[in-house]
Design a protein around this motif. Structure first.
Motif: not given
Lengths: 369, 369, 369
Positions: B90, C183, C314
């Motif tokens: 992330y 990401l 995510a």
């Protein structure tokens, strides 16, 4: 005995009306299955949140027992039937049809302390009734045998569905013909103006009767043709609710032939709760005319399967919405034509209260054992 | 040290026996995975309701860390391994194998306050053990290395399954050979009369041993043939439970050859709880004869996969039934041959009580931090 | 008005920060749908846990009403639209666009007590705004019309996704460009060193603004080519949060041409909570250069669909992990670059407290009714 008040009134469902939170009613006979579902192969069905196994003895007698081995909770329907005994597939424990233990291989004995709860059953033509109350005290006065289903003068078709919805909505649906022209619009069985037909309601003890008349109605063309009748029709509908698991409908149709033909049908709806949000829905339609007419039977089957599936889908859609919509303070509205359904819900609320009031005693009995 | 009483007795499971509501046991070593499951690619497995990521360092050392980035709860197994570091997908946070932060790109720093919990691991041949208690205090006295899995004198086959059932049922299943002729009937490993074979049980501290003898038994024909043995057989089964995540079985089989051949097998069952209703079930069977015989290994694999899948399916069926059946007041019955399994459940209930009693201290420590 | 402190600090999310347990915010405008989703066919969408049906009147005016017939909870979106009326598919009840009852067939009347809650709507180019607070008091001062979506000087592309995750994580995600190089690594929009770019944050009343600068960045090659720009680029990103359901982003990109070309884009993220763990995620990207360039629009669409799907996946992965991982005492860490997101979470926590404080009054009003 009370009649429906004629004054229109709009109310809200409130206390005193059975709903999803009302405890399921136990001290009644329910239709567990159609008889032809029960064979020598064990079959599982959950009723009132109890998992039950069904099979037939060598002489054909049906058996219903807890589908849970008392030893390690193994589902017995995955086991086998040996003679009249049910054999658990895990450790081979054998049970007699009366629930007593017949053999525990590991003990080479049959201890009395190991046994299955069994359920009183009554076979009534195609219907297998099960008593869900205290198995020691089945109340046969509450068993309503259906003449149409054993008499040679009647023919019937039948069907069944699994419905992911509470059973009370089906009771409301069936006391209410006002949805015919809308939910069942494609079957041609009523026009919108028939929705306002007044119903006559009678309540006596724990029995509710309702009837209404629809004049100048159509019928599904394939049925009209197969029955050799001639529209338009006048129709009397009769409803009888005297137990939580069945709606007994009867329909008298008079056609426009000269002289007029009169057709009588029993339309039986069976709603056996699986849980508070799922129901085994079985139905049958029986007639005493043209009972050997296979084409007529086939057309009735088509309409029954089709129209009752519309009810099932509607009630499942409602169940899904009720779980999804968290609208604060929402309460369903009651209109005049809901009177019959609401009386059923009030009756079941009273019956549930009565059972709950008697419950402490039952619980003490269990505790003492 | 106690012996099983010989008097048959039927009881009910009651207080003092571990069940689905018993807290999972933390201060033990569990097999997290087979070693060959852990590679340079991060792998997720939830154990005792904690989501864990596993990978190997460049030198091959296995690593287990919380699979949850401390920053925004991103699952780290979807990230990458860079050298010995685990990199979150992330925000690119990097963690060393000891859980410390190696780099936060947004800070261009490696703050001490950002770190992963890591888990002590021990690799033991094909088994990767994980300590699920306080990571600062792994108790190596509780680690039971398996000689058969690293010694060149033993060959083994292994398998694994994901089981949607509580792990305790598998412990009960394994202390109980009385289900062999029923649940595993098709493998020919015991006849119904063997179900009554008495077991000898010894309990010492937190260790339970059990053994029983089955004389004049058959074996799966393909295995008999591959092993070059001759039936019928006498079989001694030995059981050892000394931690919540493993049942160590051993089986000594003597055939009817002249002179008799003697076969020793370790049969290891690994039950690593994922949640209270799901389990990682791994198994291995090790032998010290004909260890290079690939055909024998293949036949053992077939029987292991087949028979242990029967156990898995049975335990999943039970778990499903327990959730479905709301039968009031039901309590499983205990018979004489359940003695071993019940002792295991009592042991685990005691261990859980002990852990819960020690818990307040642990919670204070967390609060103080 | 406050500036971000420059001192790095690591904290933990704690009281005062909105999370999954925070009541959803009602007294705001949300984007219910893109305008082209609403047609003459009724369409269902659940927003803030209320099931809502949308359709258009004959003159094109959009209507939003409770998707639950007040009579028997039937989902109205399965019914039909007749003229401007919504007709329930169960009993044929008809409702006007203002929610009042137009006709109850079974009563041949239109009782005032039967009505639908309706929702104030505002159509703003492609956006259909809905007021989720008291329908009698829509606060138009809180409606933020978007100039780019109705002005002929702007072109936009748009997309939408259903996201099984709480909406707050998307707010945090959008205030934080530090995840771009990780990401969204494959889109070439920032390098790891850009993660440390400092943000400027301003907070005034219930409005939060943030901006940061990324110098010397790349852009997705297909967009660079379609836009006829030349890398490397300098990029200013601006963020504006002034309501719970929208993140208004703006991006100013200056290229390396001589003279430099300047590109301005609105990047609008719409997060309309369905439940506390699911969100309708809609987005739009608007530009005021090359507005007729279909190839440029197509490339922007590809990047928007691709990159925002990465965010959705995510956030869903996080939601799944949070439900799975029962790690005791876990609390997410906050780093300096989270300042903007945390301010948004604090703002929403304050707004929720304010609404809850006002709630008793609202509840009394309902009770009095």
């Amino acid at each position: 005995m009370q009649q429906t008040a004629n004054a229109p009134k709009i109310g809200s469902k409130s206390i005193g009306v059975a709903d999803r939170d009302t405890p399921l009613l136990r001290n009644y006979w329910y239709v567990a299955a159609f008889s032809d579902e029960i064979t020598r192969e064990p079959m599982r069905r959950t009723i009132l949140e109890e998992d039950i196994v069904f099979y037939r003895k060598e002489d054909g007698t049906p058996v219903a027992a807890q589908n849970r081995c008392p030893h390690r909770s193994f589902p017995l329907h995955t086991g086998t039937v040996k003679g009249d005994r049910l054999v658990c597939g895990y450790h081979g424990m054998e049970f007699n049809a009366d629930g007593s233990c017949a053999h525990v291989p590991a003990l080479n004995a049959a201890p009395r302390a190991i046994r299955l709860d069994t359920y009183p059953l009554e076979e009534d033509g195609p219907l297998l009734w099960i008593w869900m109350g205290d198995p020691a005290k089945p109340d046969y006065s509450r068993l309503v045998r259906q003449e149409w289903c054993t008499s040679p003068e009647w023919a019937y078709v039948k069907g069944q569905m699994y419905m992911k919805a509470n059973y009370l909505g089906l009771h409301e649906n069936l006391m209410d013909l006002t949805h015919f022209p809308f939910l069942h619009g494609k079957w041609n069985i009523a026009r919108p103006e028939h929705a306002a037909a007044p119903a006559k309601i009678e309540e006596e003890g724990d029995v509710i009767r309702q009837s209404e008349t629809h004049d100048d109605v159509d019928m599904p063309p394939a049925i009209v043709e197969a029955a050799g009748m001639k529209g338009p029709f006048n129709r009397e509908a009769h409803h009888l609710v005297q137990m939580p698991g069945m709606h007994q409908g009867m329909q008298v149709t008079v056609d426009s032939s000269d002289p007029p033909k009169r057709d009588v049908q029993h339309i039986i709806h069976i709603m056996t709760p699986e849980t508070r949000t799922s129901t085994h829905y079985l139905w049958a339609m029986a007639r005493n005319n043209a009972i050997d007419d296979a084409e007529l039977s086939a057309q009735i089957q088509v309409v029954g399967d089709g129209a009752f599936t519309e009810d099932k889908v509607a009630l499942e859609d409602i169940e899904e919405l009720v779980a999804r919509d968290r609208r604060p303070g929402f309460r369903e509205k009651i209109i005049k034509t809901d009177e019959g359904g609401i009386r059923v819900l009030r009756l079941f609320a009273r019956l549930a209260e009565r059972e709950q009031a008697a419950e402490p005693e039952a619980r003490e009995a269990v505790a003492a054992e």
